[in-house]
Motif scaffolding. Structure first.
Motif, PDB file in Angstrom:
ATOM      1  N   ARG A   1      45.729  12.251  18.908  1.00 11.56           N
ATOM      2  CA  ARG A   1      46.344  11.850  17.642  1.00 11.56           C
ATOM      3  C   ARG A   1      46.901  10.421  17.684  1.00 11.56           C
ATOM      4  O   ARG A   1      46.553   9.591  16.822  1.00 11.56           O
ATOM      5  CB  ARG A   1      47.443  12.835  17.241  1.00 11.56           C
ATOM      6  CG  ARG A   1      47.984  12.615  15.829  1.00 11.56           C
ATOM      7  CD  ARG A   1      49.143  13.535  15.511  1.00 11.56           C
ATOM      8  NE  ARG A   1      48.818  14.926  15.788  1.00 11.56           N
ATOM      9  CZ  ARG A   1      49.277  15.624  16.835  1.00 11.56           C
ATOM     10  NH1 ARG A   1      50.082  15.034  17.709  1.00 11.56           N
ATOM     11  NH2 ARG A   1      48.934  16.874  17.008  1.00 11.56           N
ATOM     12  N   PRO A   2      47.758  10.074  18.659  1.00  7.99           N
ATOM     13  CA  PRO A   2      48.288   8.705  18.674  1.00  7.99           C
ATOM     14  C   PRO A   2      47.225   7.639  18.913  1.00  7.99           C
ATOM     15  O   PRO A   2      47.353   6.506  18.441  1.00  7.99           O
ATOM     16  CB  PRO A   2      49.321   8.732  19.814  1.00  7.99           C
ATOM     17  CG  PRO A   2      48.948   9.897  20.653  1.00  7.99           C
ATOM     18  CD  PRO A   2      48.334  10.899  19.729  1.00  7.99           C
ATOM     19  N   ILE A   3      46.171   8.006  19.629  1.00  6.96           N
ATOM     20  CA  ILE A   3      45.089   7.047  19.867  1.00  6.96           C
ATOM     21  C   ILE A   3      44.373   6.741  18.560  1.00  6.96           C
ATOM     22  O   ILE A   3      44.117   5.564  18.223  1.00  6.96           O
ATOM     23  CB  ILE A   3      44.099   7.601  20.918  1.00  6.96           C
ATOM     24  CG1 ILE A   3      44.804   7.802  22.263  1.00  6.96           C
ATOM     25  CG2 ILE A   3      42.913   6.655  21.074  1.00  6.96           C
ATOM     26  CD1 ILE A   3      43.944   8.486  23.305  1.00  6.96           C
ATOM     27  N   LEU A   4      44.051   7.789  17.806  1.00  5.18           N
ATOM     28  CA  LEU A   4      43.380   7.591  16.516  1.00  5.18           C
ATOM     29  C   LEU A   4      44.278   6.837  15.534  1.00  5.18           C
ATOM     30  O   LEU A   4      43.808   5.953  14.802  1.00  5.18           O
ATOM     31  CB  LEU A   4      42.974   8.943  15.925  1.00  5.18           C
ATOM     32  CG  LEU A   4      41.864   9.704  16.667  1.00  5.18           C
ATOM     33  CD1 LEU A   4      41.715  11.113  16.100  1.00  5.18           C
ATOM     34  CD2 LEU A   4      40.543   8.938  16.572  1.00  5.18           C
ATOM     35  N   GLU A   5      45.533   7.172  15.521  1.00  9.05           N
ATOM     36  CA  GLU A   5      46.473   6.472  14.630  1.00  9.05           C
ATOM     37  C   GLU A   5      46.572   4.998  15.011  1.00  9.05           C
ATOM     38  O   GLU A   5      46.674   4.128  14.135  1.00  9.05           O
ATOM     39  CB  GLU A   5      47.841   7.144  14.692  1.00  9.05           C
ATOM     40  CG  GLU A   5      47.857   8.519  14.027  1.00  9.05           C
ATOM     41  CD  GLU A   5      49.172   9.259  14.208  1.00  9.05           C
ATOM     42  OE1 GLU A   5      49.439  10.199  13.442  1.00  9.05           O
ATOM     43  OE2 GLU A   5      49.932   8.900  15.155  1.00  9.05           O
ATOM     44  N   GLY A   6      46.511   4.735  16.316  1.00 10.58           N
ATOM     45  CA  GLY A   6      46.529   3.346  16.776  1.00 10.58           C
ATOM     46  C   GLY A   6      45.290   2.579  16.369  1.00 10.58           C
ATOM     47  O   GLY A   6      45.302   1.345  16.290  1.00 10.58           O
ATOM     48  N   MET A   7      44.202   3.303  16.094  1.00  8.53           N
ATOM     49  CA  MET A   7      42.965   2.681  15.616  1.00  8.53           C
ATOM     50  C   MET A   7      42.967   2.494  14.100  1.00  8.53           C
ATOM     51  O   MET A   7      42.011   1.944  13.553  1.00  8.53           O
ATOM     52  CB  MET A   7      41.758   3.561  16.008  1.00  8.53           C
ATOM     53  CG  MET A   7      41.470   3.609  17.500  1.00  8.53           C
ATOM     54  SD  MET A   7      40.059   4.744  17.830  1.00  8.53           S
ATOM     55  CE  MET A   7      39.694   4.354  19.541  1.00  8.53           C
ATOM     56  N   GLY A   8      44.010   2.979  13.445  1.00  5.70           N
ATOM     57  CA  GLY A   8      44.122   2.795  12.005  1.00  5.70           C
ATOM     58  C   GLY A   8      43.742   3.992  11.153  1.00  5.70           C
ATOM     59  O   GLY A   8      43.737   3.908   9.925  1.00  5.70           O
ATOM     60  N   TYR A   9      43.425   5.133  11.796  1.00 11.47           N
ATOM     61  CA  TYR A   9      43.077   6.336  11.041  1.00 11.47           C
ATOM     62  C   TYR A   9      44.337   7.057  10.540  1.00 11.47           C
ATOM     63  O   TYR A   9      45.395   7.016  11.185  1.00 11.47           O
ATOM     64  CB  TYR A   9      42.280   7.319  11.903  1.00 11.47           C
ATOM     65  CG  TYR A   9      40.912   6.834  12.308  1.00 11.47           C
ATOM     66  CD1 TYR A   9      39.852   6.854  11.397  1.00 11.47           C
ATOM     67  CD2 TYR A   9      40.665   6.365  13.594  1.00 11.47           C
ATOM     68  CE1 TYR A   9      38.593   6.424  11.766  1.00 11.47           C
ATOM     69  CE2 TYR A   9      39.407   5.927  13.979  1.00 11.47           C
ATOM     70  CZ  TYR A   9      38.372   5.955  13.059  1.00 11.47           C
ATOM     71  OH  TYR A   9      37.119   5.515  13.430  1.00 11.47           O
ATOM     72  N   THR A  10      44.201   7.731   9.414  1.00  8.80           N
ATOM     73  CA  THR A  10      45.201   8.690   8.975  1.00  8.80           C
ATOM     74  C   THR A  10      44.814  10.031   9.570  1.00  8.80           C
ATOM     75  O   THR A  10      43.687  10.504   9.367  1.00  8.80           O
ATOM     76  CB  THR A  10      45.241   8.798   7.435  1.00  8.80           C
ATOM     77  OG1 THR A  10      45.583   7.525   6.890  1.00  8.80           O
ATOM     78  CG2 THR A  10      46.252   9.831   6.988  1.00  8.80           C
TER      79      THR A  10
END
Length: 343
Positions: A206-215
């Motif tokens: 989750r934090p990795i994807l959020e760091g890539m700009g995903y919701t």
């Protein structure tokens, strides 16, 4: 004179008999040759006892589906190859119920099995609660440190537990999602709330994807009864779904697939069999090979007396694979070098 001669002959016979008895006497000291140091038979006795020893292995598998089935089969094949007829198995399936895992493992302890194979994280936790003496090997377990409450990154448990992990780095899955679905904005993570290994993987990515700009949003189901509704909700709110290595999802893959195809939402799956059931792409290991490694570890514990507390957790290499039918249905462009899943 005749009497005197007869008497002398009789005395001569007595002396002769006495002499014969004295020559036989030295044979008695031969008894010390029976000492262990001097007797090959005595040396061979312990080895013969070891050769005759047999082992019983209890296998607690959380649920029946292709990935876990393959791991159990690989384990049995490898251990049979090493020990032959010296090993027998009691394979029990918990039908997806953690409480049943506890019943199975407690029965194994009562039966005095020589080793327990715990196939999937809930089975591992049940085995851990059941005994701290009988060797336990896990397989299809994502993260031992998280499951057993150890320091993050631990490679040995220091207890009666070791095993193999089916974990693939969360960063690798995040990179895969970005590579295959560069236009996606919203990612739904679909998994069973009752499986600690699934929650762990969700928390990792989750934090990795959020760091890539995903919701990013989690969509969890408690059991098989609400899979379809939760999957539909996830599809309605997401551009792509990520489903980690989740046993309940794998058991309901066909149902999830029907929902996702109808709503035209692709899935990045946590393993090959899940991808074959409802996914588009995955980074997958061979669960049969994972089980084989676990079986080889078991042979070292049972036959060689290896200290399980000092055995490092083993991992399997992963490769990129894709579901050809789903990729064609959803117009997913497959990365170069990925292998089509046969099934």
């Amino acid at each position: 004179m005749k009497k005197t001669l007869a008497l002398l002959c009789a005395l001569a016979m007595v002396f002769a008999l006495c002499a014969c008895g004295q020559t036989a006497a030295p044979a008695a000291p031969a008894a010390p040759s029976a000492s262990p140091e001097a007797s090959p038979a005595a040396e061979a006795a312990p080895a013969a006892a070891d050769d005759a020893k047999t082992f019983t292995v209890g296998v607690c598998q959380l649920v029946q589906h292709p990935a876990l089935d393959a791991a159990t089969q690989g384990f049995q094949d490898a251990l049979k190859e090493k020990l032959g007829d010296k090993v027998s198995f009691s394979v029990q399936n918990a039908s997806g119920d953690s409480a049943t895992c506890a019943v199975i493992c407690n029965q194994f302890v009562s039966d005095g099995v020589d080793l327990i194979l715990a196939n999937a994280t809930p089975a591992l936790l049940a085995a851990q609660s059941a005994t701290n003496k009988i060797p336990i090997l896990g397989t299809s377990v994502t993260d031992y440190a998280d499951a057993l409450g150890l320091e993050a990154g631990s490679t040995k448990t220091g207890t009666n537990i070791s095993g193999t992990s089916d974990g693939v780095p969360a960063q690798s899955f995040a990179d895969l999602l970005k590579q295959v679905f560069p236009e996606a904005k919203k990612v739904g993570i679909l998994y069973c709330s009752g499986e600690p290994n699934s929650k762990f993987q969700a928390d990792q990515i989750r934090p990795i994807l959020e760091g890539m700009g995903y919701t990013v949003a989690d969509y969890t189901f408690a059991d098989s009864n609400d899979v379809a509704q939760v999957a539909a909700n996830a599809c309605d709110d997401s551009d792509v779904l990520y489903i980690p290595t989740d046993n309940t999802a794998a058991s309901n893959a066909e149902l999830i697939n029907s929902v996702c195809l109808e709503k035209k939402v692709p899935v990045v799956a946590g393993e090959e069999n899940l991808c074959l059931g409802c996914g588009s792409v995955t980074l997958s290991i061979s669960y049969y090979d994972l089980g084989t490694v676990t079986g080889e570890m078991a042979a070292k514990v049972l036959a060689d007396g290896a200290d399980i507390s000092a055995m490092e957790i083993q991992y399997a290499p992963f490769t990129g694979k894709f579901n050809k039918v789903n990729c064609e249905a959803l117009s997913v462009e497959v990365p170069e070098g990925f292998v089509a899943i046969e099934g």
